[in-house]
Design an enzyme around this catalytic site. Sequence first.
Site, PDB file in Angstrom:
ATOM      1  N   CYS A 150       0.713  -0.993  -0.077  1.00 41.00           N
ATOM      2  CA  CYS A 150      -0.040  -0.077   0.141  1.00 41.00           C
ATOM      3  C   CYS A 150       0.860   1.059  -0.128  1.00 41.00           C
ATOM      4  O   CYS A 150       0.409   2.437  -0.204  1.00 41.00           O
ATOM      5  CB  CYS A 150      -0.570  -0.035   0.835  1.00 41.00           C
ATOM      6  SG  CYS A 150      -2.348  -1.392   0.718  1.00 41.00           S
ATOM      7  N   LYS A 208       0.995   2.546  -3.457  1.00 40.92           N
ATOM      8  CA  LYS A 208      -0.451   3.844  -4.114  1.00 40.92           C
ATOM      9  C   LYS A 208      -0.585   5.365  -4.348  1.00 40.92           C
ATOM     10  O   LYS A 208       1.114   5.794  -4.025  1.00 40.92           O
ATOM     11  CB  LYS A 208      -0.770   4.170  -2.513  1.00 40.92           C
ATOM     12  CG  LYS A 208      -2.453   3.339  -2.180  1.00 40.92           C
ATOM     13  CD  LYS A 208      -3.456   3.823  -1.335  1.00 40.92           C
ATOM     14  CE  LYS A 208      -4.082   2.632  -1.173  1.00 40.92           C
ATOM     15  NZ  LYS A 208      -4.898   3.275  -0.189  1.00 40.92           N
ATOM     16  N   ASP A 232     -14.004   3.489   1.688  1.00 34.73           N
ATOM     17  CA  ASP A 232     -13.173   2.313   1.479  1.00 34.73           C
ATOM     18  C   ASP A 232     -13.766   1.661   0.112  1.00 34.73           C
ATOM     19  O   ASP A 232     -13.514   1.256  -0.552  1.00 34.73           O
ATOM     20  CB  ASP A 232     -13.518   1.484   2.675  1.00 34.73           C
ATOM     21  CG  ASP A 232     -12.600   2.008   3.557  1.00 34.73           C
ATOM     22  OD1 ASP A 232     -12.113   2.393   3.495  1.00 34.73           O
ATOM     23  OD2 ASP A 232     -13.529   2.440   4.473  1.00 34.73           O
ATOM     24  N   ASP A 270      -8.802  -3.930  -4.999  1.00 31.99           N
ATOM     25  CA  ASP A 270      -7.818  -3.417  -4.616  1.00 31.99           C
ATOM     26  C   ASP A 270      -6.055  -4.189  -5.024  1.00 31.99           C
ATOM     27  O   ASP A 270      -6.332  -5.288  -5.052  1.00 31.99           O
ATOM     28  CB  ASP A 270      -7.104  -2.919  -2.644  1.00 31.99           C
ATOM     29  CG  ASP A 270      -7.391  -2.196  -2.016  1.00 31.99           C
ATOM     30  OD1 ASP A 270      -6.102  -1.243  -2.180  1.00 31.99           O
ATOM     31  OD2 ASP A 270      -8.195  -1.595  -1.315  1.00 31.99           O
ATOM     32  N   GLY A 312     -10.989 -14.455 -13.056  1.00 33.61           N
ATOM     33  CA  GLY A 312     -10.333 -12.676 -12.676  1.00 33.61           C
ATOM     34  C   GLY A 312      -9.667 -12.568 -14.246  1.00 33.61           C
ATOM     35  O   GLY A 312      -9.900 -13.066 -14.881  1.00 33.61           O
ATOM     36  N   SER A 319      -5.505 -11.782 -16.335  1.00 32.56           N
ATOM     37  CA  SER A 319      -4.311 -11.072 -15.553  1.00 32.56           C
ATOM     38  C   SER A 319      -3.329 -10.516 -16.650  1.00 32.56           C
ATOM     39  O   SER A 319      -4.555 -11.252 -18.106  1.00 32.56           O
ATOM     40  CB  SER A 319      -3.763 -12.623 -15.411  1.00 32.56           C
ATOM     41  OG  SER A 319      -4.208 -13.583 -16.526  1.00 32.56           O
TER      42      SER A 319
HETATM   43 CO    CO Z   1      -9.863   1.517   2.616  1.00 30.58          CO
HETATM   44 CO    CO Z   2      -8.418   0.001  -0.601  1.00 32.01          CO
END
Ligand code: CO
Ligand code: CO
Length: 329
Positions: A18, A21, A51, A68, A139, A141
């Site tokens: 994170c 980011k 969020d 995310d 998903g 890729s």
């Molecule tokens: Co969050």
């Molecule tokens: Co997030």
Amino acid sequence: MTTASALRLTQFAHGGGCACKIPPGELEDMVRDLVGEGSESLLVGLDAGDDAAAVRIEGDIAVLATADFFTPVVDDAYDWGRIAAANALSDVYAMGGRPVVAVNLLGWPRDTLPVELAREVLRGGLDIGREAGCPVAGGHSIDDPEPKYGMAVTGVADARRLLRNDAARAGQPISLTKPLGVGVLNNRHKATGEVFEHAIASMAALNAAASRAALDAGIEAATDVTGFGLLGHLYKMARASGVTAVVDAAAVPYLEGARESLAAGFVPGGSRRNLDWVRPSLSASVDDDELVLLADAQTSGGLLLAGEVPGAPVIGEFVPRGDAVLVVR
Ligand code: CO
Ligand code: CO
């Protein structure tokens, strides 16, 4: 030939988790005014930087949508998969919801990393999905020079009981459900190869129980602590709620080794950027080392709650908006 176990995944990442980011101020400039038009069903959108997006689909049922993904935070592929999945699911818990389905998002350097390692990453994600009772189905890729992994997660929640960023009120205590410090420990792991099992355990832990406890306690405002650090996420919450957050620095819990790692200079760039971002709105009576720790960019951190739940330390309180949005003492 290089064996899979000799490969250090974090060396393939320019940033860490994170902490990689896009910096908070830059992101807000990027998305300013890019708000979808005329959607009556949208309960929570971009406005308060919450969020997950929430839409009402029928009666009081809200659907939550979030995604995310990030570069390797640890060298072990399976652990990285678990951490990235727990982190992606966390935004659903931070809204007071439960995840119902997730899909994988994977970027993989096919030419430089063996496909077996990608499989380990996905296996970690699958195991965490199983723990959360959330099917992980398919998903997307791509071939990517830098490995990236995460999930897009769909959840459901009671539309009347969403845990929002903008619902904190003066007089409410501030609680935190996981200790801070994974940013500095991950930074040290990337630099030295030392493995911090307690940090991995913390990052891979779901925020499911904390979310349920918050709902049981009647809490209305919450967010999870991730890349913008405690100070960044608390600032967003206090700003959106029109209150000031007062943090009692001595009450904030840290993982073992976090303070020593900071003293030894292991600080993610993201943590300093977080502190720079909140500083104009911050009044502090502690030194900068303490502030950098409080701004430490977390990966899959805990929930930050306006209220109290069993087992989570109270680290401050919300008060009526004063000159500063954040006060640290
Ligand atoms: Co969050
Ligand atoms: Co997030």
